[in-house]
Design a protein around this motif. Structure first.
Motif, PDB file in Angstrom:
ATOM      1  N   ALA A 110       0.831  -1.204   0.000  1.00 15.93           N
ATOM      2  CA  ALA A 110       0.000   0.000   0.000  1.00 15.93           C
ATOM      3  C   ALA A 110       0.867   1.257   0.000  1.00 15.93           C
ATOM      4  O   ALA A 110       0.586   2.223  -0.715  1.00 15.93           O
ATOM      5  CB  ALA A 110      -0.928  -0.011   1.210  1.00 15.93           C
ATOM      6  N   GLY A 111       1.954   1.233   0.803  1.00 15.48           N
ATOM      7  CA  GLY A 111       2.875   2.358   0.796  1.00 15.48           C
ATOM      8  C   GLY A 111       3.550   2.533  -0.551  1.00 15.48           C
ATOM      9  O   GLY A 111       3.763   3.654  -1.026  1.00 15.48           O
ATOM     10  N   GLY A 112       3.865   1.414  -1.198  1.00 19.31           N
ATOM     11  CA  GLY A 112       4.456   1.474  -2.534  1.00 19.31           C
ATOM     12  C   GLY A 112       3.520   2.084  -3.555  1.00 19.31           C
ATOM     13  O   GLY A 112       3.948   2.823  -4.448  1.00 19.31           O
ATOM     14  N   VAL A 113       2.220   1.789  -3.444  1.00 18.42           N
ATOM     15  CA  VAL A 113       1.226   2.383  -4.347  1.00 18.42           C
ATOM     16  C   VAL A 113       1.253   3.903  -4.224  1.00 18.42           C
ATOM     17  O   VAL A 113       1.253   4.634  -5.224  1.00 18.42           O
ATOM     18  CB  VAL A 113      -0.178   1.843  -4.032  1.00 18.42           C
ATOM     19  CG1 VAL A 113      -1.263   2.652  -4.745  1.00 18.42           C
ATOM     20  CG2 VAL A 113      -0.280   0.373  -4.437  1.00 18.42           C
ATOM     21  N   ALA A 158      -1.203   0.909 -10.686  1.00 18.93           N
ATOM     22  CA  ALA A 158      -0.956   1.127  -9.258  1.00 18.93           C
ATOM     23  C   ALA A 158      -2.268   1.251  -8.486  1.00 18.93           C
ATOM     24  O   ALA A 158      -2.402   0.718  -7.384  1.00 18.93           O
ATOM     25  CB  ALA A 158      -0.103   2.383  -9.057  1.00 18.93           C
ATOM     26  N   SER A 159      -3.250   1.947  -9.056  1.00 21.93           N
ATOM     27  CA  SER A 159      -4.538   2.076  -8.361  1.00 21.93           C
ATOM     28  C   SER A 159      -5.220   0.717  -8.249  1.00 21.93           C
ATOM     29  O   SER A 159      -5.810   0.391  -7.210  1.00 21.93           O
ATOM     30  CB  SER A 159      -5.449   3.080  -9.083  1.00 21.93           C
ATOM     31  OG  SER A 159      -5.904   2.577 -10.323  1.00 21.93           O
ATOM     32  N   GLY A 160      -5.132  -0.101  -9.296  1.00 21.74           N
ATOM     33  CA  GLY A 160      -5.693  -1.444  -9.227  1.00 21.74           C
ATOM     34  C   GLY A 160      -5.017  -2.278  -8.160  1.00 21.74           C
ATOM     35  O   GLY A 160      -5.670  -3.047  -7.437  1.00 21.74           O
ATOM     36  N   THR A 161      -3.698  -2.120  -8.019  1.00 15.14           N
ATOM     37  CA  THR A 161      -2.971  -2.826  -6.965  1.00 15.14           C
ATOM     38  C   THR A 161      -3.467  -2.380  -5.593  1.00 15.14           C
ATOM     39  O   THR A 161      -3.635  -3.203  -4.676  1.00 15.14           O
ATOM     40  CB  THR A 161      -1.462  -2.560  -7.096  1.00 15.14           C
ATOM     41  OG1 THR A 161      -1.018  -2.985  -8.397  1.00 15.14           O
ATOM     42  CG2 THR A 161      -0.681  -3.297  -6.029  1.00 15.14           C
ATOM     43  N   LEU A 192      -4.756   2.762   3.855  1.00 19.17           N
ATOM     44  CA  LEU A 192      -3.757   3.410   3.012  1.00 19.17           C
ATOM     45  C   LEU A 192      -3.912   2.985   1.555  1.00 19.17           C
ATOM     46  O   LEU A 192      -3.882   3.823   0.649  1.00 19.17           O
ATOM     47  CB  LEU A 192      -2.351   3.065   3.515  1.00 19.17           C
ATOM     48  CG  LEU A 192      -1.181   3.672   2.729  1.00 19.17           C
ATOM     49  CD1 LEU A 192      -1.251   5.189   2.742  1.00 19.17           C
ATOM     50  CD2 LEU A 192       0.153   3.194   3.315  1.00 19.17           C
ATOM     51  N   GLY A 193      -4.105   1.677   1.316  1.00 23.53           N
ATOM     52  CA  GLY A 193      -4.243   1.192  -0.057  1.00 23.53           C
ATOM     53  C   GLY A 193      -5.479   1.736  -0.734  1.00 23.53           C
ATOM     54  O   GLY A 193      -5.431   2.163  -1.890  1.00 23.53           O
ATOM     55  N   GLY A 194      -6.621   1.741  -0.024  1.00 21.86           N
ATOM     56  CA  GLY A 194      -7.848   2.253  -0.611  1.00 21.86           C
ATOM     57  C   GLY A 194      -7.770   3.735  -0.894  1.00 21.86           C
ATOM     58  O   GLY A 194      -8.174   4.202  -1.967  1.00 21.86           O
ATOM     59  N   GLY A 195      -7.218   4.515   0.064  1.00 19.92           N
ATOM     60  CA  GLY A 195      -7.097   5.958  -0.147  1.00 19.92           C
ATOM     61  C   GLY A 195      -6.155   6.304  -1.282  1.00 19.92           C
ATOM     62  O   GLY A 195      -6.455   7.144  -2.136  1.00 19.92           O
TER      63      GLY A 195
END
Length: 284
Positions: free
Chosen positions: A138-141, A163-166, A196-199
């Motif tokens: 998520a941080g990588g995204v 990246a958004s899909g990830t 974090l990933g969703g945002g």
């Protein structure tokens, strides 16, 4: 599966509203993580309506992820592009070719195969290493979004879409790793990975929809939110098919995702003119 399909309807309709709303405002900072663009977009009633549908779809997605394998939910969410195509054809009077109507049918056939073959959700709980890996992903995204704002439009859209899909895929897996809403879960890295990933995914997708090839962004998003989570579900979380129907599940997954990719151009929606009514919140 009904909840997963309901989520696809919500997300697919929201995509039309958000793409139109996002393209009706002035660009923000140009970064992949563009909060200025988001603040302008939320002044659009279309964008806000899309957010409401996203919220409803997320609730349905959580219910689905608690009952069926991640690969089935992911393919159903990819099928939201078929919903986007049909809604765009109705709302925006975009014409679907015979090939595109066929792609809608292909998506439906793939989902039918998955519905027949999917078993219940896996019994695997996931390890701490998997939870921590989700948080790092998520941080990588977020980092990819911050670094890719200066790329040329087409590769920028593809990278931001993937990246958004990830990020959305991180949300799918994290839901399975969170055991309710007890205070103990505050120590679970998967909870923070979900937030974090969703945002981050939402910010990146908003930027991708605003500039560049949205078709490329949408295709990248579909791949990012389906393939990785499906592998994690099968390898680490014990997702399985009904006895003897693994081949049908694989075929259904490939068919549904391929049909969705064939409809990726429906991220490429026309840009409306400004709203004449200032109360509507449209940028001048």
């Amino acid at each position: 599966m009904v909840c997963a399909l309901g989520a696809a309807v919500c997300f697919g309709t929201a995509s039309v509203l958000q793409a139109v709303g996002t393209r009706a405002v002035e660009p923000g900072s140009g970064s992949g993580v563009d909060t200025a663009l988001l603040l302008r977009a939320v002044r659009q009633w279309r964008y806000l309506a899309g957010l409401g549908l996203d919220a409803a779809g997320f609730v349905l997605q959580i219910v689905a992820l608690r009952h069926i394998p991640i690969y089935a939910v992911g393919a159903a969410l990819a099928a939201s592009l078929a919903v986007t195509a049909v809604v765009a054809a109705r709302m925006l009077r975009m014409r679907l070719s015979a090939a595109e109507w066929s792609a809608v049918g292909v998506v439906c056939a793939g989902l039918a195969m998955l519905g027949l073959s999917a078993g219940g959700e896996g019994s695997g709980q996931g390890s701490f290493a998997l939870e921590l890996g989700l948080l790092l992903t998520a941080g990588g995204v977020l980092a990819v979004g911050a670094l890719c704002g200066g790329l040329p439009d087409r590769p920028r859209a593809l990278v931001l879409g993937l990246a958004s899909g990830t990020g959305f895929g991180v949300v799918e897996v994290a839901v399975r790793l969170i055991d309710g809403f007890s205070p103990a879960e505050l120590r679970n890295p998967a909870l923070y990975a979900l937030l974090l990933g969703g945002g981050a995914a939402f910010l990146l997708l908003t930027s991708a929809l605003q500039r560049g090839s949205v078709t490329a962004a949408t295709a990248g998003m579909v791949l990012g939110e389906t393939v990785g989570p499906a592998v994690v579900g099968v390898v680490w979380l014990g997702d399985r098919t009904r006895e003897g129907l693994a081949w049908l599940a694989v075929l259904g997954f490939v068919v549904a995702v391929a049909g969705a990719l064939a409809l990726a151009r429906f991220g490429e929606l026309p840009t409306p003119g400004p709203d004449p009514d200032p109360a509507a919140g449209t940028a001048p």
